[in-house]
Design a protein around this motif. Structure first.
Motif, PDB file in Angstrom:
ATOM      1  N   LEU A   1      -5.094-100.720  82.972  1.00  0.00           N
ATOM      2  CA  LEU A   1      -4.590-102.049  82.490  1.00  0.00           C
ATOM      3  C   LEU A   1      -4.503-102.692  83.597  1.00  0.00           C
ATOM      4  CD1 LEU A   1      -3.179-103.687  80.401  1.00  0.00           C
ATOM      5  CD2 LEU A   1      -1.144-102.618  80.828  1.00  0.00           C
TER       6      LEU A   1
ATOM      7  N   ARG B   1     -10.712-114.200  77.847  1.00  0.00           N
ATOM      8  CA  ARG B   1      -9.575-113.397  77.055  1.00  0.00           C
ATOM      9  C   ARG B   1      -8.301-114.028  77.334  1.00  0.00           C
ATOM     10  NH1 ARG B   1     -11.058-106.978  77.934  1.00  0.00           N
ATOM     11  NH2 ARG B   1     -13.357-107.242  78.001  1.00  0.00           N
TER      12      ARG B   1
ATOM     13  N   GLN C   1       1.781-108.605  74.032  1.00  0.00           N
ATOM     14  CA  GLN C   1       0.629-109.117  73.597  1.00  0.00           C
ATOM     15  C   GLN C   1      -0.727-109.124  74.530  1.00  0.00           C
ATOM     16  OE1 GLN C   1       1.059-111.976  69.982  1.00  0.00           O
ATOM     17  NE2 GLN C   1       1.600-113.022  71.669  1.00  0.00           N
ATOM     18  N   SER C   2      -1.869-108.972  74.147  1.00  0.00           N
ATOM     19  CA  SER C   2      -2.715-108.975  75.115  1.00  0.00           C
ATOM     20  C   SER C   2      -2.993-110.356  75.978  1.00  0.00           C
ATOM     21  CB  SER C   2      -4.213-108.620  74.581  1.00  0.00           C
ATOM     22  OG  SER C   2      -4.528-109.168  73.378  1.00  0.00           O
ATOM     23  N   GLU C   3      -2.661-111.509  75.182  1.00  0.00           N
ATOM     24  CA  GLU C   3      -2.632-112.727  75.377  1.00  0.00           C
ATOM     25  C   GLU C   3      -1.603-113.752  75.273  1.00  0.00           C
ATOM     26  OE1 GLU C   3      -6.252-114.918  74.185  1.00  0.00           O
ATOM     27  OE2 GLU C   3      -7.724-113.180  74.683  1.00  0.00           O
TER      28      GLU C   3
ATOM     29  N   VAL D   1      -5.784-107.020  80.266  1.00  0.00           N
ATOM     30  CA  VAL D   1      -6.951-106.774  79.808  1.00  0.00           C
ATOM     31  C   VAL D   1      -7.065-105.281  80.020  1.00  0.00           C
ATOM     32  CG1 VAL D   1      -9.555-106.961  80.229  1.00  0.00           C
ATOM     33  CG2 VAL D   1      -8.075-108.947  80.687  1.00  0.00           C
ATOM     34  N   MET D   2      -7.416-104.576  78.732  1.00  0.00           N
ATOM     35  CA  MET D   2      -7.659-103.235  79.006  1.00  0.00           C
ATOM     36  C   MET D   2      -9.241-102.839  79.197  1.00  0.00           C
ATOM     37  SD  MET D   2      -5.816-100.192  77.900  1.00  0.00           S
ATOM     38  CE  MET D   2      -6.605 -98.428  77.416  1.00  0.00           C
TER      39      MET D   2
ATOM     40  N   THR E   1      -0.617 -99.818  71.494  1.00  0.00           N
ATOM     41  CA  THR E   1      -1.751-100.595  71.555  1.00  0.00           C
ATOM     42  C   THR E   1      -2.758 -99.929  72.365  1.00  0.00           C
ATOM     43  OG1 THR E   1      -0.303-102.442  71.028  1.00  0.00           O
ATOM     44  CG2 THR E   1      -2.726-103.057  71.775  1.00  0.00           C
ATOM     45  N   LYS E   2      -2.329 -99.435  73.520  1.00  0.00           N
ATOM     46  CA  LYS E   2      -3.492 -99.056  74.743  1.00  0.00           C
ATOM     47  C   LYS E   2      -4.049 -97.758  73.881  1.00  0.00           C
ATOM     48  CE  LYS E   2      -0.446-100.071  78.624  1.00  0.00           C
ATOM     49  NZ  LYS E   2       0.664 -99.473  79.263  1.00  0.00           N
TER      50      LYS E   2
ATOM     51  N   ILE F   1       0.256-104.752  77.311  1.00  0.00           N
ATOM     52  CA  ILE F   1      -0.118-104.095  76.356  1.00  0.00           C
ATOM     53  C   ILE F   1       0.755-102.923  76.423  1.00  0.00           C
ATOM     54  CG2 ILE F   1      -2.164-102.947  75.454  1.00  0.00           C
ATOM     55  CD1 ILE F   1      -3.905-104.947  76.941  1.00  0.00           C
TER      56      ILE F   1
END
Length: 359
Positions: free
Chosen positions: A7, A257, A85-87, A263-264, A111-112, A107
């Protein structure tokens, strides 16, 4: 078949009270329409947006992190919004900035896990396209079971809380060292503040919780037991090196992104990310943990990092600080002397915990 996940925050390159839902700024952000129906909780020093499953627990990380930063450095006026949230949208980023908050995209573990599962399924299905459907399904299930059995440490809620405190530490130190403006004064791309990367990372590692600290020492002990490694880097290299993830973190900013986001990466992407970084960040982190503990324990001063940081902020460096202040703090007055003493301290510490496992 091997799977792992990383991550990384795409925005890392620099350019205890009780939490209450929709308190303070949360109401304002909801009325402005920038958080939608996401849960929002105010906390001492910040807010948590999203993360319904653990929002209250996330909020409890804030007062501890801010208190430790105050103990080691100084009180911080920086406010942090953990956005689960991712963004982070441009509208929310602007609203947070207007209220003096720095966004910390995150994240969560749930969610991961879902993202990792989706990536594993996609990767395995691509590699087994020629097999009958039943065999493909069986291989997918085997891969998922293997991945679940080798769950990464961040799946532990305590480790996750320690990682959040670490990232909060970066934001607080940026404000402490460079002031309220974002980025270093010379506009050079950096991993964090304009301080040397070891010191920037020390401020973050210092805020980690016991679970993270134990993991650092377990890793250091394993390296020591394997080949006698005490310090992964000579001291002069450690003090001058770039953060091992700097170049890769810059590259993440080019991914489409969002300019503020997390970012994952997993599988081949994760391997490429680490290869591009030019170093193992975990090794850098564990040496930083030991260096913090050595400095504080030997000097007897929990604010020793603050004294050293002030020297750097005034244009000096650790060598000059040692010449002027090392002796009065129980430390050598030269870098050569410091390296010898630090290595001896670290060897004794690792030998001791090899005999008595860290708990």
């Amino acid at each position: 078949m091997r799977f792992k996940a990383i991550l990384a925050a795409a925005s890392v390159v620099a350019m205890g009270g009780a939490a209450q839902a929709d308190d303070g700024p949360c109401s304002e952000w909801r009325e402005a329409g920038v958080i939608g129906d996401l849960r929002c909780e105010a906390a001492d020093g910040g807010a948590v947006i999203g993360g319904a499953a653990r929002a209250t627990e996330y909020a409890q990380v804030f007062p501890r992190a801010f208190a430790i930063f105050e103990d080691y450095f100084a009180p911080s006026e920086q406010k942090v919004a953990l956005v689960v949230q991712s963004e982070v949208s441009a509208e929310l980023t602007a609203a947070l900035a207007a209220d003096g908050y720095k966004p910390l995209p995150w994240i969560d573990n749930e969610t991961k896990a879902a993202m990792l599962r989706d990536r594993i399924v996609a990767q395995v299905e691509a590699q087994t396209a020629s097999l009958p459907e039943a065999q493909r399904a069986a291989v997918v299930q085997q891969a998922l079971a293997k991945a679940e059995g080798a769950a990464p440490a961040h799946a532990d809620p305590e480790m996750e809380d320690g990682a959040i405190a670490h990232e909060i530490g970066h934001l607080l130190f940026n404000r402490y060292f460079d002031g309220p403006d974002t980025g270093s004064a010379d506009r050079t791309a950096r991993y964090g503040s304009s301080a040397p990367d070891w010191l920037d990372e020390a401020a973050a590692v210092a805020l980690e919780n016991d679970a993270q600290t134990r993991s650092r020492y377990v890793a250091a002990r394993e390296a020591y037991d394997a080949d006698g490694t005490v310090l992964a880097f000579p001291l002069d290299t450690y003090l001058s090196m770039e953060h091992p993830l700097l170049q890769s973190a810059q590259a993440l900013k080019t991914l489409k992104r969002g300019s503020t986001g997390a970012v994952m990466l997993s599988g081949d992407e994760a391997d490429a990310f680490l290869e591009a970084s030019g170093g193992n960040p975990a090794v850098f982190y564990r040496q930083t943990r030991m260096f913090i503990d050595y400095l504080m324990e030997t000097s007897g001063d929990p604010r020793i990092l603050n004294s050293i940081a002030q020297a750097y902020r005034d244009g000096g460096d650790l060598s000059g600080w040692l010449t002027q202040s090392g002796g009065e703090n129980g430390l050598p007055e030269t870098l050569d002397g410091l390296e010898i003493q630090f290595e001896n301290w670290a060897r004794a510490r690792l030998a001791a915990i090899s005999a008595a496992p860290v708990t």
